[in-house]
Design a protein around this motif. Sequence first.
Motif, PDB file in Angstrom:
ATOM      1  N   GLU A  32      -2.552  14.385   0.677  1.00 53.69           N
ATOM      2  CA  GLU A  32      -3.845  13.967   0.145  1.00 53.69           C
ATOM      3  C   GLU A  32      -4.077  14.625  -1.201  1.00 53.69           C
ATOM      4  N   SER A  59       0.866  -1.182   0.000  1.00 56.54           N
ATOM      5  CA  SER A  59       0.000   0.000   0.000  1.00 56.54           C
ATOM      6  C   SER A  59       0.896   1.223   0.000  1.00 56.54           C
ATOM      7  N   TRP A  60       0.692   2.082  -0.982  1.00 58.80           N
ATOM      8  CA  TRP A  60       1.466   3.318  -1.101  1.00 58.80           C
ATOM      9  C   TRP A  60       0.699   4.424  -0.387  1.00 58.80           C
ATOM     10  N   GLN A  61       1.240   4.887   0.697  1.00 63.24           N
ATOM     11  CA  GLN A  61       0.627   5.975   1.465  1.00 63.24           C
ATOM     12  C   GLN A  61       1.133   7.303   0.910  1.00 63.24           C
ATOM     13  N   ARG A 111      -5.879   9.187  -0.418  1.00 58.49           N
ATOM     14  CA  ARG A 111      -4.834   9.145   0.607  1.00 58.49           C
ATOM     15  C   ARG A 111      -3.810   8.030   0.347  1.00 58.49           C
ATOM     16  N   ASN A 112      -4.245   6.946  -0.299  1.00 61.97           N
ATOM     17  CA  ASN A 112      -3.300   5.874  -0.575  1.00 61.97           C
ATOM     18  C   ASN A 112      -3.812   5.023  -1.726  1.00 61.97           C
TER      19      ASN A 112
END
Length: 627
Positions: A560, A554-556, A601-602
């Motif tokens: 935003e 998961s790419w955070q 966001r991700n």
Amino acid sequence: MIDANSKFFALLTAVGEAKQVKSDAGLLTWKLTHMAVGDANGTDPIPDRSQKTLINERRRAPLNSLEPHPTNPGILVAEQIIPADEGGFWIRELGLFDSDGDLVAVANCAPSYKSLLAQGSGKTQVIRMNFVVSSSTNVVLLIDPAVVNATRKYVDDSVANAVNRLDFKHSALVATTGAVVLAGVQAIDGFAVPAGSRVLVKDQAQAKDNGLYVVGPDSWVRAVDADSSDKVTPGMMVTVERGTLNADTIWHLVSDGPLVLGTSALVFQWLGGQNAPTAPVDDRSKKVVNSEALRAQIESANQKFPSQVYRKNLLINGNLDIWQRGEGGSVSVASALYTADRWMVFVPVGVTAQWNKTPFTLGSGFNGAKWALRVSYTAGAPGANIRQRIEGVETGAGQTLTASFYFNSTVEQTCTVILRQVFGTGGNVSADVDHFQDIDVTREYKKHVVSFNLSSVVGKTKGSNNNDYIELIIVSKASVAHTVVLASVQLEVGATATEFEPRFPQQELAMCQRYFEKTFAQGVAPADGVNPYSSLTSPVFAGQISAMSQPIASWQFKVEKRAIPSIKLYRGIGGGAPGQWRSGDDVTSGSTARAIFVGTRNVSIDNNDIALPSQAYYIHATADAEL
């Protein structure tokens, strides 16, 4: 004998004529000091330029005033007051004397008896003498104020003139909230304004038409205390009495001087009062009226706040410090392509462009800039341009916005600067509104300043797809091959271009990443075949693949995103570890990864190939949420 055919006039004496010539040539400041009256020994005198004295002088005293005629500046009007306790003689001749004691002008007049109080008919008498001069520039009044008197009118006029020149004006009944027709009785700010009322006009499409007016049944006229340039000066303040929005507020003029009434833009800002403008809320559609006025007040060039606290540049990356997409590239289709962050280059059909990150020699950049955007266009149809979109069509609506930037061209040309209001897509949206001005561009770097009066968005409809914006566009009109260079770009509220305000690079990067973010190091352009071991400072993931369609990373996002971004994955080097991933769309096939669960966001990334062995994989990616 005096009769209906008698002529009364004034003229310069021979001595006066000579001094007038020297005065006109700037060789003499001519000081007029005294006026004399005489009875001419009972004769009917005819003024003679050879005179050096009056025929029979009865009284000589300092002048009270000397000024040009109100409608003819070539006539000087000298005035003297004879008090009630002086007199007992006839007045048939007048003489004007200068500081050398010379008689410089002489006149005759209709006989008038100056009585004394003791005679039971004493009066204060005003004597005026009008005489023609070629120029009054170097003619001055030299008086001793301790020995002269003033008429009531003179005092009243002097007081009125002094009051009218004060910055704080008599209050206005109402103030406008938008552009109005300066004619006729009408309702303003929810109040029916009767004829004769004072109105603060502050929102005209042409700011030169702003000011204090008096309502009339026909055309309005400027108020007497604000009807000339010497009465309308920077810092002028007006209180407002009535109105739904502007009742009990104070406004001041923030335009820099010198001001020419009817020519200079007059910009009024909220200064105080109970109905303070309210800052905008998060939902732009619920912005409170006058919120932009408060912002304009805070960010005015007249307010000296620390630059790190109050940001005024509506553009992002105006200093061209951020280049996430690389340091150069080409554009060859009839659409806009992003180059330096937030900046697009557009070319018409048949034209190609090469864009590059161009350095300034240390210390030579404008406003301390390190970089500029250089764009070279091939020959073809005019219309190639550089542009930036600013989120939110409400930005600056109904206000004056000023763009300033450094720009040059290898071909001298006239360029057009456009500020466009775009209402987005989705639904029955309003048409775009363009505001534009031409500028002359040369081979030399030059600072260009252009102001726009943006249209109000009241009554307009924006789309439902969250892609409305305003757009600054710099258009080249040249059809031959040429190169332009852009640097230090600022767009701010107000009619004045203030000093360029750079942001810290880390702040600028975060603002850019709301629209575009990558996993590559900032010095590496996104591309297939980049070795993640040497260039990836923080891998997207190092996950184990063991089953089909299993999320492995998961790419955070660091910031935003403006909207759900499109994700692009990039292939690594070689067929083995660290993995072979195809550059493509969100969903791909065959020995690839794909992005799923995309949000603002991700984003999660999974494997779509059961044939791959369980091992660690590294993936580069970009997230694009541009307008």
